[in-house]
Write a protein that holds these residues in place. Sequence first.
Motif, short mmCIF file in Angstrom:
data_model
loop_
_atom_site.label_atom_id
_atom_site.label_comp_id
_atom_site.label_asym_id
_atom_site.label_seq_id
_atom_site.Cartn_x
_atom_site.Cartn_y
_atom_site.Cartn_z
N GLU A 9 38.90 21.29 110.26
CA GLU A 9 39.89 20.22 110.08
C GLU A 9 41.28 20.83 110.07
N CYS A 10 42.29 20.01 110.33
CA CYS A 10 43.67 20.47 110.29
C CYS A 10 43.98 21.05 108.91
N PRO A 11 44.57 22.24 108.86
CA PRO A 11 44.89 22.84 107.55
C PRO A 11 46.01 22.10 106.82
N CYS A 12 46.73 21.22 107.50
CA CYS A 12 47.84 20.49 106.86
C CYS A 12 47.42 19.11 106.36
N CYS A 13 46.66 18.36 107.19
CA CYS A 13 46.36 16.98 106.82
C CYS A 13 44.87 16.64 106.88
N ARG A 14 44.05 17.58 107.27
CA ARG A 14 42.60 17.40 107.43
C ARG A 14 42.25 16.49 108.61
N GLY A 15 43.20 16.36 109.55
CA GLY A 15 42.96 15.58 110.76
C GLY A 15 42.13 16.36 111.76
N VAL A 16 41.99 15.80 112.94
CA VAL A 16 41.18 16.38 114.00
C VAL A 16 42.05 17.24 114.92
N GLY A 17 41.61 18.46 115.18
CA GLY A 17 42.30 19.34 116.11
C GLY A 17 41.71 19.20 117.51
N THR A 18 42.56 19.40 118.51
CA THR A 18 42.12 19.32 119.89
C THR A 18 42.74 20.45 120.70
N VAL A 19 42.03 20.90 121.72
CA VAL A 19 42.51 21.95 122.62
C VAL A 19 43.47 21.31 123.62
N VAL A 20 44.69 21.88 123.73
CA VAL A 20 45.71 21.32 124.63
C VAL A 20 46.17 22.41 125.60
N HIS A 21 46.00 22.13 126.90
CA HIS A 21 46.48 23.04 127.94
C HIS A 21 47.79 22.50 128.49
N GLU A 22 48.77 23.36 128.64
CA GLU A 22 50.09 22.97 129.15
C GLU A 22 50.33 23.65 130.49
N GLY A 23 50.46 22.89 131.54
CA GLY A 23 50.86 23.42 132.84
C GLY A 23 49.88 24.39 133.49
N GLY A 24 48.66 24.49 132.97
CA GLY A 24 47.68 25.39 133.57
C GLY A 24 47.94 26.86 133.33
#
Length: 72
Positions: A9-24
């Motif tokens: 879980e997110c260490p700040c809010c316990r939300g959901v983390g996701t993998v984000v690719h920027e520009g390849g």
Amino acid sequence: MENLIELEECPCCRGVGTVVHEGGWNVQIECIDCGAHTVYIEYETEMQMQEAERMAARLWNLGKVVKINPGE
């Protein structure tokens, strides 16, 4: 076979983390709730991309994230 990355879980809010690719060319893990994220990790090849994803996941799971609060 797809390599699955386990994210805590997110260490700040316990939300959901996701993998984000920027520009390849870089990847980070980002919370979809509060926007906290890891640093960008650059890659050039498919093999480097997979390692970059694993590195970002390790940082996320250790709580090494950037979080900007309102007004900062």
